[in-house]
Design an enzyme around this catalytic site. Sequence first.
Site, PDB file in Angstrom:
ATOM      1  N   ARG A  52      20.086  46.875  14.712  1.00  0.00           N
ATOM      2  CA  ARG A  52      20.104  48.070  13.836  1.00  0.00           C
ATOM      3  C   ARG A  52      18.915  49.005  14.050  1.00  0.00           C
ATOM      4  NH1 ARG A  52      21.680  44.332   9.670  1.00  0.00           N
ATOM      5  NH2 ARG A  52      23.957  44.217   9.624  1.00  0.00           N
TER       6      ARG A  52
ATOM      7  N   LYS B 196      18.217  62.773  19.476  1.00  0.00           N
ATOM      8  CA  LYS B 196      19.674  62.661  19.671  1.00  0.00           C
ATOM      9  C   LYS B 196      19.920  61.673  20.796  1.00  0.00           C
ATOM     10  CE  LYS B 196      21.560  67.135  18.297  1.00  0.00           C
ATOM     11  NZ  LYS B 196      22.236  68.348  18.803  1.00  0.00           N
TER      12      LYS B 196
ATOM     13  N   GLU C  79      17.605  75.176  30.500  1.00  0.00           N
ATOM     14  CA  GLU C  79      17.277  74.840  29.097  1.00  0.00           C
ATOM     15  C   GLU C  79      15.969  75.518  28.672  1.00  0.00           C
ATOM     16  OE1 GLU C  79      19.290  73.305  27.022  1.00  0.00           O
ATOM     17  OE2 GLU C  79      20.371  71.667  28.015  1.00  0.00           O
TER      18      GLU C  79
ATOM     19  N   LYS D 187      11.120  73.153  20.392  1.00  0.00           N
ATOM     20  CA  LYS D 187      12.051  72.111  19.938  1.00  0.00           C
ATOM     21  C   LYS D 187      11.442  71.344  18.767  1.00  0.00           C
ATOM     22  CE  LYS D 187      15.507  68.862  21.022  1.00  0.00           C
ATOM     23  NZ  LYS D 187      16.449  68.321  21.963  1.00  0.00           N
TER      24      LYS D 187
ATOM     25  N   GLU E 212      20.417  68.099  12.292  1.00  0.00           N
ATOM     26  CA  GLU E 212      21.275  69.260  12.589  1.00  0.00           C
ATOM     27  C   GLU E 212      22.179  69.654  11.426  1.00  0.00           C
ATOM     28  OE1 GLU E 212      22.645  69.601  16.694  1.00  0.00           O
ATOM     29  OE2 GLU E 212      24.379  70.709  15.980  1.00  0.00           O
TER      30      GLU E 212
ATOM     31  N   ARG F  98      19.034  73.586  13.733  1.00  0.00           N
ATOM     32  CA  ARG F  98      19.014  72.849  15.004  1.00  0.00           C
ATOM     33  C   ARG F  98      20.215  73.203  15.885  1.00  0.00           C
ATOM     34  NH1 ARG F  98      17.473  66.546  16.390  1.00  0.00           N
ATOM     35  NH2 ARG F  98      17.899  66.771  18.605  1.00  0.00           N
TER      36      ARG F  98
ATOM     37  N   ASN G 249      21.959  74.696  20.649  1.00  0.00           N
ATOM     38  CA  ASN G 249      23.179  74.470  21.428  1.00  0.00           C
ATOM     39  C   ASN G 249      23.787  75.759  21.958  1.00  0.00           C
ATOM     40  OD1 ASN G 249      23.363  71.630  21.218  1.00  0.00           O
ATOM     41  ND2 ASN G 249      23.898  71.874  19.078  1.00  0.00           N
TER      42      ASN G 249
ATOM     43  N   HIS H 297      26.244  75.508  24.771  1.00  0.00           N
ATOM     44  CA  HIS H 297      26.595  74.105  25.019  1.00  0.00           C
ATOM     45  C   HIS H 297      28.066  73.792  24.779  1.00  0.00           C
ATOM     46  CE1 HIS H 297      22.335  73.646  25.436  1.00  0.00           C
ATOM     47  NE2 HIS H 297      22.382  72.344  25.531  1.00  0.00           N
TER      48      HIS H 297
ATOM     49  N   HIS I  15      29.731  72.052  27.690  1.00  0.00           N
ATOM     50  CA  HIS I  15      30.299  70.699  27.588  1.00  0.00           C
ATOM     51  C   HIS I  15      31.771  70.698  27.992  1.00  0.00           C
ATOM     52  CE1 HIS I  15      27.106  69.072  24.519  1.00  0.00           C
ATOM     53  NE2 HIS I  15      26.638  69.176  25.734  1.00  0.00           N
TER      54      HIS I  15
ATOM     55  N   HIS J 100      24.577  69.198  33.933  1.00  0.00           N
ATOM     56  CA  HIS J 100      24.484  69.673  32.547  1.00  0.00           C
ATOM     57  C   HIS J 100      23.776  71.032  32.443  1.00  0.00           C
ATOM     58  CE1 HIS J 100      24.221  69.541  28.216  1.00  0.00           C
ATOM     59  NE2 HIS J 100      22.916  69.719  28.296  1.00  0.00           N
TER      60      HIS J 100
HETATM   61  P1  NAD Z   1      20.244  63.075  34.863  1.00  0.00           P
HETATM   62  O1  NAD Z   1      19.637  62.100  33.967  1.00  0.00           O
HETATM   63  O2  NAD Z   1      21.578  62.772  35.417  1.00  0.00           O
HETATM   64  O3  NAD Z   1      19.241  63.365  36.058  1.00  0.00           O
HETATM   65  C1  NAD Z   1      19.635  64.245  37.080  1.00  0.00           C
HETATM   66  C2  NAD Z   1      19.516  63.589  38.468  1.00  0.00           C
HETATM   67  O4  NAD Z   1      18.137  63.574  38.847  1.00  0.00           O
HETATM   68  C3  NAD Z   1      19.995  62.149  38.532  1.00  0.00           C
HETATM   69  O5  NAD Z   1      20.693  61.959  39.728  1.00  0.00           O
HETATM   70  C4  NAD Z   1      18.689  61.341  38.543  1.00  0.00           C
HETATM   71  O6  NAD Z   1      18.820  60.113  39.207  1.00  0.00           O
HETATM   72  C5  NAD Z   1      17.767  62.265  39.290  1.00  0.00           C
HETATM   73  N1  NAD Z   1      16.339  62.115  38.977  1.00  0.00           N
HETATM   74  C6  NAD Z   1      15.802  62.004  37.743  1.00  0.00           C
HETATM   75  N2  NAD Z   1      14.473  62.059  37.827  1.00  0.00           N
HETATM   76  C7  NAD Z   1      14.164  62.169  39.132  1.00  0.00           C
HETATM   77  C8  NAD Z   1      12.945  62.290  39.832  1.00  0.00           C
HETATM   78  N3  NAD Z   1      11.779  62.390  39.202  1.00  0.00           N
HETATM   79  N4  NAD Z   1      12.991  62.350  41.195  1.00  0.00           N
HETATM   80  C9  NAD Z   1      14.183  62.329  41.834  1.00  0.00           C
HETATM   81  N5  NAD Z   1      15.369  62.271  41.221  1.00  0.00           N
HETATM   82  C10 NAD Z   1      15.345  62.192  39.878  1.00  0.00           C
HETATM   83  O7  NAD Z   1      20.404  64.510  34.160  1.00  0.00           O
HETATM   84  P2  NAD Z   1      19.433  65.413  33.260  1.00  0.00           P
HETATM   85  O8  NAD Z   1      19.709  66.787  33.698  1.00  0.00           O
HETATM   86  O9  NAD Z   1      18.058  64.911  33.212  1.00  0.00           O
HETATM   87  O10 NAD Z   1      20.024  65.200  31.790  1.00  0.00           O
HETATM   88  C11 NAD Z   1      21.337  65.585  31.454  1.00  0.00           C
HETATM   89  C12 NAD Z   1      21.811  64.731  30.303  1.00  0.00           C
HETATM   90  O11 NAD Z   1      20.972  64.955  29.180  1.00  0.00           O
HETATM   91  C13 NAD Z   1      23.215  65.035  29.870  1.00  0.00           C
HETATM   92  O12 NAD Z   1      23.912  63.830  29.657  1.00  0.00           O
HETATM   93  C14 NAD Z   1      23.038  65.761  28.553  1.00  0.00           C
HETATM   94  O13 NAD Z   1      24.132  65.589  27.683  1.00  0.00           O
HETATM   95  C15 NAD Z   1      21.794  65.124  28.032  1.00  0.00           C
HETATM   96  N6  NAD Z   1      21.061  65.948  27.066  1.00  0.00           N
HETATM   97  C16 NAD Z   1      20.720  65.382  25.889  1.00  0.00           C
HETATM   98  C17 NAD Z   1      19.986  66.094  24.978  1.00  0.00           C
HETATM   99  C18 NAD Z   1      19.533  65.431  23.697  1.00  0.00           C
HETATM  100  O14 NAD Z   1      19.026  66.132  22.820  1.00  0.00           O
HETATM  101  N7  NAD Z   1      19.648  64.139  23.587  1.00  0.00           N
HETATM  102  C19 NAD Z   1      19.597  67.411  25.251  1.00  0.00           C
HETATM  103  C20 NAD Z   1      19.957  67.960  26.471  1.00  0.00           C
HETATM  104  C21 NAD Z   1      20.696  67.210  27.376  1.00  0.00           C
HETATM  105  N1  GLY Z   2      19.858  69.750  22.800  1.00  0.00           N
HETATM  106  C1  GLY Z   2      20.178  70.119  21.484  1.00  0.00           C
HETATM  107  C2  GLY Z   2      19.458  69.354  20.437  1.00  0.00           C
HETATM  108  O1  GLY Z   2      18.641  68.506  20.687  1.00  0.00           O
HETATM  109  O2  GLY Z   2      19.707  69.577  19.291  1.00  0.00           O
END
Ligand code: NAD
Ligand code: GLY
Length: 369
Positions: A125, A147, A189, A231, A241, A245, A249, A252, A256, A274
């Site tokens: 939990r 998130k 972003e 942020k 949110e 917040r 998006n 987004h 998405h 993304h």
């Molecule tokens: P990702 O985690 O897929 O990373 C992108 C690519 O870069 C991958 O192939 C990874 O292996 C590679 N990589 C990562 N770090 C590296 C490094 N230092 N050197 C070489 N390669 C590296 O994608 P992302 O763009 O980091 O994140 C996208 C995800 O984040 C999506 O799933 C999205 O929904 C999520 N997201 C979440 C929030 C939130 O608030 N939780 C906000 C924005 C995005």
């Molecule tokens: N990426 C949108 C949020 O964190 O709310």
Amino acid sequence: MNEVSRIVEVGGESPYRIVIGPGALADGASLAGHVRGRHVLLVSDSTVAPLYVATVREALHEARPDLLVGTFVLPAGEASKTLANFGAAIEALATLGATRDACIFALGGGVVGDLAGFAAACWMRGVDCVQLPTTLLSMVDSSVGGKTAVDIAQGKNLVGAFHPPRAVFADTSTLRTLPPRELRAGLAEVIKYGAIRDPLFLEWLEAERQGLLAGDDATLAMAIARSCEHKAEIVERDPLERGERALLNLGHTFGHAIETEQGYGSPHNDNLNHGEAVAVGMVLAARLSATLGLAENADTDRLIALLRSYGLPTSIPAGLAPEALLARMRLDKKNLAGRLRLVLWRGIGRAEVAPDVDENRVLAVLSGY
Ligand code: NAD
Ligand code: GLY
């Protein structure tokens, strides 16, 4: 800490610190300072693990030789952010014998951060999670704010929880191995913060393009810190949110829909990632807002020019049917009572949530009218 390092504090009910700068992953004492018990699960992906797991492991062991450190590695790419891999991460915690005082370290991009954070939210939990973002996108957005989620076939991030991290360490030296395309995705972003609430930052981004695209440490640290400040300000006031917040998006819901309809991106395909999908989504949101009389065309043109100058896509990839994208948008988490709730744009530095957007107007924008 060194001359380019920065710290951003996130306040609110569960405060934590974001450390930004080169070398943060090797600072064992600071990392281990967040481990209350003896169990650590280091979650990473198949690209990042060979590059950085050893650094973190050694740093932790040097600071706390008593720690039991397990490792769980996902295949790189969005297609790994699944319930099945979430289950496998939970199994890894069970195999480690992780107790309630365990700590999960999420070492990677947003995919790792979201999945590891969700595992931390659910194991017994809720256990501690420390985010170690290694993409620009995860440094400026996904590692902050709590998130966590996984995707299902019907849509992105539809299963998840709010679970703030104990700390975030954004080691900017890891960006040196990040492919340029992923760096640009993160800049989408970053541009978003300028677009929704900071005209001066947007101007700065127009001026500093060369340094940012070249991966200059100090310029990147500045962009990351400014983004995290924005942020932090929003999530400490609205962690769940309920209101403002949602402005984070911008683009987004469109983005998405594109990601889901196209099939999720991975290092092995050309689907939009993304950040790229968000870039296209921001343009669509801006165009929709312009047709509704909310934003000036000149502002939309300026946003498009900025995104293009950073090498980001600004139009929907070929082969995606507008009706199919609209159907995906209907399943967005922001929607309430079956109405399309979208972030609309009021021009540079201003955005708002519209609770009930006419689907025909959205369809027209998706169709290119
Ligand atoms: P990702 O985690 O897929 O990373 C992108 C690519 O870069 C991958 O192939 C990874 O292996 C590679 N990589 C990562 N770090 C590296 C490094 N230092 N050197 C070489 N390669 C590296 O994608 P992302 O763009 O980091 O994140 C996208 C995800 O984040 C999506 O799933 C999205 O929904 C999520 N997201 C979440 C929030 C939130 O608030 N939780 C906000 C924005 C995005
Ligand atoms: N990426 C949108 C949020 O964190 O709310």
